[in-house]
Design a protein around this motif. Structure first.
Motif, PDB file in Angstrom:
ATOM      1  N   THR A  34      -5.720   9.747   6.807  1.00  0.00           N
ATOM      2  CA  THR A  34      -4.801   8.650   6.458  1.00  0.00           C
ATOM      3  C   THR A  34      -4.141   8.079   7.707  1.00  0.00           C
ATOM      4  N   ASP A  35      -4.138   8.873   8.798  1.00  0.00           N
ATOM      5  CA  ASP A  35      -3.544   8.413  10.058  1.00  0.00           C
ATOM      6  C   ASP A  35      -4.566   7.728  10.955  1.00  0.00           C
ATOM      7  N   THR A  36      -5.851   7.747  10.559  1.00  0.00           N
ATOM      8  CA  THR A  36      -6.892   7.100  11.372  1.00  0.00           C
ATOM      9  C   THR A  36      -7.412   5.833  10.692  1.00  0.00           C
ATOM     10  N   VAL A  37      -6.658   5.341   9.729  1.00  0.00           N
ATOM     11  CA  VAL A  37      -6.980   4.065   9.076  1.00  0.00           C
ATOM     12  C   VAL A  37      -5.909   3.056   9.473  1.00  0.00           C
ATOM     13  N   ASP A  38      -6.347   1.893   9.912  1.00  0.00           N
ATOM     14  CA  ASP A  38      -5.416   0.805  10.226  1.00  0.00           C
ATOM     15  C   ASP A  38      -5.130   0.055   8.928  1.00  0.00           C
ATOM     16  N   TRP A  39      -4.109   0.497   8.203  1.00  0.00           N
ATOM     17  CA  TRP A  39      -3.802  -0.053   6.885  1.00  0.00           C
ATOM     18  C   TRP A  39      -3.357  -1.511   6.975  1.00  0.00           C
ATOM     19  N   ILE A  40      -2.685  -1.851   8.045  1.00  0.00           N
ATOM     20  CA  ILE A  40      -2.216  -3.228   8.205  1.00  0.00           C
ATOM     21  C   ILE A  40      -3.403  -4.183   8.346  1.00  0.00           C
ATOM     22  N   ASP A  41      -4.476  -3.714   8.975  1.00  0.00           N
ATOM     23  CA  ASP A  41      -5.661  -4.563   9.140  1.00  0.00           C
ATOM     24  C   ASP A  41      -6.256  -4.968   7.795  1.00  0.00           C
ATOM     25  N   ILE A  42      -6.133  -4.097   6.802  1.00  0.00           N
ATOM     26  CA  ILE A  42      -6.720  -4.377   5.486  1.00  0.00           C
ATOM     27  C   ILE A  42      -5.930  -5.446   4.752  1.00  0.00           C
ATOM     28  N   ASN A  58       6.184 -10.231   2.883  1.00  0.00           N
ATOM     29  CA  ASN A  58       6.688  -8.963   3.447  1.00  0.00           C
ATOM     30  C   ASN A  58       6.040  -7.734   2.824  1.00  0.00           C
ATOM     31  N   TRP A  59       4.732  -7.800   2.583  1.00  0.00           N
ATOM     32  CA  TRP A  59       4.028  -6.629   2.069  1.00  0.00           C
ATOM     33  C   TRP A  59       3.990  -5.544   3.149  1.00  0.00           C
ATOM     34  N   THR A  60       4.076  -4.279   2.747  1.00  0.00           N
ATOM     35  CA  THR A  60       4.122  -3.177   3.701  1.00  0.00           C
ATOM     36  C   THR A  60       3.152  -2.076   3.282  1.00  0.00           C
ATOM     37  N   ALA A  61       2.898  -1.147   4.216  1.00  0.00           N
ATOM     38  CA  ALA A  61       2.085   0.037   3.942  1.00  0.00           C
ATOM     39  C   ALA A  61       2.925   1.277   4.224  1.00  0.00           C
ATOM     40  N   GLU A  62       3.061   2.137   3.212  1.00  0.00           N
ATOM     41  CA  GLU A  62       3.825   3.383   3.356  1.00  0.00           C
ATOM     42  C   GLU A  62       2.863   4.554   3.236  1.00  0.00           C
ATOM     43  N   VAL A  63       2.723   5.317   4.311  1.00  0.00           N
ATOM     44  CA  VAL A  63       1.770   6.428   4.359  1.00  0.00           C
ATOM     45  C   VAL A  63       2.523   7.669   4.822  1.00  0.00           C
ATOM     46  N   SER A  64       2.625   8.688   3.952  1.00  0.00           N
ATOM     47  CA  SER A  64       3.377   9.892   4.313  1.00  0.00           C
ATOM     48  C   SER A  64       3.005  11.042   3.387  1.00  0.00           C
ATOM     49  N   GLY A  65       3.255  12.267   3.861  1.00  0.00           N
ATOM     50  CA  GLY A  65       3.088  13.456   3.030  1.00  0.00           C
ATOM     51  C   GLY A  65       1.656  13.821   2.735  1.00  0.00           C
ATOM     52  N   ASN A  66       0.729  13.430   3.603  1.00  0.00           N
ATOM     53  CA  ASN A  66      -0.680  13.749   3.401  1.00  0.00           C
ATOM     54  C   ASN A  66      -1.094  14.889   4.334  1.00  0.00           C
ATOM     55  N   ALA A  67      -2.377  15.188   4.436  1.00  0.00           N
ATOM     56  CA  ALA A  67      -2.836  16.303   5.269  1.00  0.00           C
ATOM     57  C   ALA A  67      -2.401  16.103   6.722  1.00  0.00           C
ATOM     58  N   GLN A  68      -1.998  17.187   7.365  1.00  0.00           N
ATOM     59  CA  GLN A  68      -1.608  17.123   8.769  1.00  0.00           C
ATOM     60  C   GLN A  68      -2.822  16.795   9.635  1.00  0.00           C
ATOM     61  N   PRO A  69      -2.662  15.911  10.619  1.00  0.00           N
ATOM     62  CA  PRO A  69      -3.804  15.526  11.458  1.00  0.00           C
ATOM     63  C   PRO A  69      -4.524  16.716  12.083  1.00  0.00           C
ATOM     64  N   GLY A  70      -3.790  17.735  12.465  1.00  0.00           N
ATOM     65  CA  GLY A  70      -4.414  18.894  13.094  1.00  0.00           C
ATOM     66  C   GLY A  70      -5.311  19.694  12.173  1.00  0.00           C
ATOM     67  N   ILE A 128       0.862  -1.189   0.000  1.00  0.00           N
ATOM     68  CA  ILE A 128       0.000   0.000   0.000  1.00  0.00           C
ATOM     69  C   ILE A 128       0.894   1.233   0.000  1.00  0.00           C
ATOM     70  N   LEU A 129       0.588   2.189  -0.871  1.00  0.00           N
ATOM     71  CA  LEU A 129       1.307   3.464  -0.901  1.00  0.00           C
ATOM     72  C   LEU A 129       0.286   4.599  -0.897  1.00  0.00           C
ATOM     73  N   VAL A 130       0.302   5.411   0.161  1.00  0.00           N
ATOM     74  CA  VAL A 130      -0.568   6.594   0.262  1.00  0.00           C
ATOM     75  C   VAL A 130       0.362   7.761   0.554  1.00  0.00           C
ATOM     76  N   GLN A 131       0.662   8.539  -0.461  1.00  0.00           N
ATOM     77  CA  GLN A 131       1.774   9.494  -0.336  1.00  0.00           C
ATOM     78  C   GLN A 131       1.501  10.765  -1.129  1.00  0.00           C
ATOM     79  N   ASP A 132       1.863  11.896  -0.516  1.00  0.00           N
ATOM     80  CA  ASP A 132       1.830  13.204  -1.181  1.00  0.00           C
ATOM     81  C   ASP A 132       0.436  13.559  -1.690  1.00  0.00           C
ATOM     82  N   ASN A 133      -0.533  13.481  -0.781  1.00  0.00           N
ATOM     83  CA  ASN A 133      -1.891  13.958  -1.038  1.00  0.00           C
ATOM     84  C   ASN A 133      -2.178  15.039  -0.004  1.00  0.00           C
TER      85      ASN A 133
END
Length: 433
Positions: free
Chosen positions: A118-126, A136-148, A107-112
């Motif tokens: 994106t921080d309130t989804v348990d990507w590993i659960d999916i 060894n599949w992984t989830a990379e989540v970064s560069g999206n809207a700030q949680p605040g 999974i790649l969720v990046q630069d949106n």
């Protein structure tokens, strides 16, 4: 708008995507994407990129199988969904609240920059637990809207949501499970909440016929809508199984295999009594075309090709031969797939008085090679019968594979003046000079 209109025509009322779904380049923020709402399954990957729309409404999508991966790696890619010139434009919410299974792939969720939660989804659960651990599949989540900058999840979501509204809470079916589930999905944390190991997505009970149900319209198989379980492998009349009932079953008392009265063919993810008319039958499955080593017998069946060794094939019957000749031509009679090379040296058709080798006749040549459909190595011709100035001898030849090229460069080499007439069905030569 042409791109949007074409996408709408293709996917409106679609429930199962056989292949990949790419949602890209939708740069008008007011586009109506509700035509995506019926999609429940993608057998390949999902790519969402370079879009300025606010919401991607894949509300019913339950499973991404990842049979084909983006760049041989990703099953879900969500990236670059914002406008550099206007920071207010870009995807803000993913309506993937039903998505609970990615069978294989990263999974790649990046630069949106506008994408929330994106921080309130348990990507590993999916991600499928067994597949994730083995590959060894992984989830990379970064560069999206700030949680605040995003509203919090509703209290009823317990911290996991796709959007700030109770209907968009994330349903977790893996990371919450009891250890006694042994990696299967579950419907709750109790050891009595485990799903059957063949259930994808989730379940309503422990049996293989209690996997989560989806509604689809498979027009090629059924006239009306029907309920079917969402399975990891195949659905056999409402029960998720590893495979469809085989043609034969072993009788341990008689020490023999007997025909299975419950045999069914495998068609995509379903077990069926008959294959659709537009498909072929290969072994126990319904296929579009026969796999390597099989051919269509013109009656809807894929049957094994008759195979033989080529000239000079190491370990083969003709390993010490340098050419087809009047003594060994019979070896190719009835052969459909030649493993190795076919070579015709200059003296073959006139014969060799020193070795008492008679010349190879046109009748012998035709008899030997009229059935050949594939040569896995190369075809090398230095001479040809004067009375036969074309390729019609190879009337059924379809492919020269070039697995072993002549001097590393050629799959087909002709050193004689021969008409291009025939072989009539030859559609592929690996390389030629």
């Amino acid at each position: 708008m042409h791109h949007y209109s074409r996408m709408r025509r293709r996917y409106e009322n679609c429930t199962v995507i056989k292949g990949n779904l790419e949602i890209t380049g939708l740069q008008s923020p007011d586009l109506d994407l509700n035509f995506l709402q019926n999609i429940e399954e993608i057998t390949g990957y999902l790519l969402i990129g370079l879009n300025y729309v606010k919401i991607i409404p894949l509300d019913k999508l339950r499973i991404i199988r990842g049979r084909e991966l983006y760049r041989n790696k990703y099953a879900l890619i969500i990236t670059l969904n914002y406008n550099k010139q206007d920071p207010n434009l870009g995807i803000q919410y993913l309506r993937l609240q039903k998505l609970t299974e990615i069978v294989r792939g990263d999974i790649l969720v990046q630069d949106n920059l506008k994408l929330c939660h994106t921080d309130t989804v348990d990507w590993i659960d999916i991600m499928n637990k067994a597949s994730r651990k083995s590959d060894n599949w992984t989830a990379e989540v970064s560069g999206n809207a700030q949680p605040g900058s995003c509203p919090p999840c509703p209290p009823s979501c317990n911290g996991y949501c796709w959007e700030n509204s109770p209907p968009f809470c994330q349903t977790r079916t893996s990371t919450i499970c009891s250890e006694s589930c042994n990696g299967t999905r579950c419907r709750g944390p109790s050891q009595n909440d485990c799903c059957d190991k063949e259930c994808a997505v989730g379940c309503t009970g422990p049996r293989s016929d209690q996997c989560v149900v989806s509604i689809s319209n498979i027009t090629n198989l059924y006239k009306n809508n029907f309920c079917f379980q969402v399975c990891l492998h195949v659905n056999d009349s409402g029960s998720c199984e590893l495979q469809c009932p085989p043609k034969h079953i072993y009788d341990s008392a008689a020490y023999e295999y007997d025909p299975n009265p419950n045999f069914r063919y495998t068609y995509q993810d379903q077990c069926v009594d008959e294959c659709p008319e537009n498909l072929l039958i290969e072994q126990s499955g319904c296929v579009k075309s026969c796999s390597e080593g099989f051919r269509d017998d013109d009656n809807g069946m894929c049957v094994p090709c008759t195979q033989c060794d080529g000239i000079g094939l190491q370990g083969g019957l003709l390993a010490n031969e340098g050419t087809v000749n009047a003594r060994n031509f019979i070896h190719f009679k009835g052969c459909e797939r030649v493993n190795g090379n076919i070579v015709f040296q200059s003296y073959v058709f006139r014969g060799d008085v020193y070795s008492s080798l008679p010349g190879l006749t046109v009748e012998q040549l035709t008899e030997a090679f009229k059935s050949v459909r594939e040569i896995t190595g190369y075809l090398f011709i230095t001479s040809w019968p004067r009375e036969l100035r074309d390729f019609s001898v190879f009337q059924n030849l379809e492919q020269i594979g070039g697995g072993n090229l002549w001097r590393g460069i050629a799959g087909l080499l002709i050193q004689d003046s021969i008409s291009p007439i025939g072989p009539y069905y030859l559609s592929h030569v690996s390389q030629r000079v």
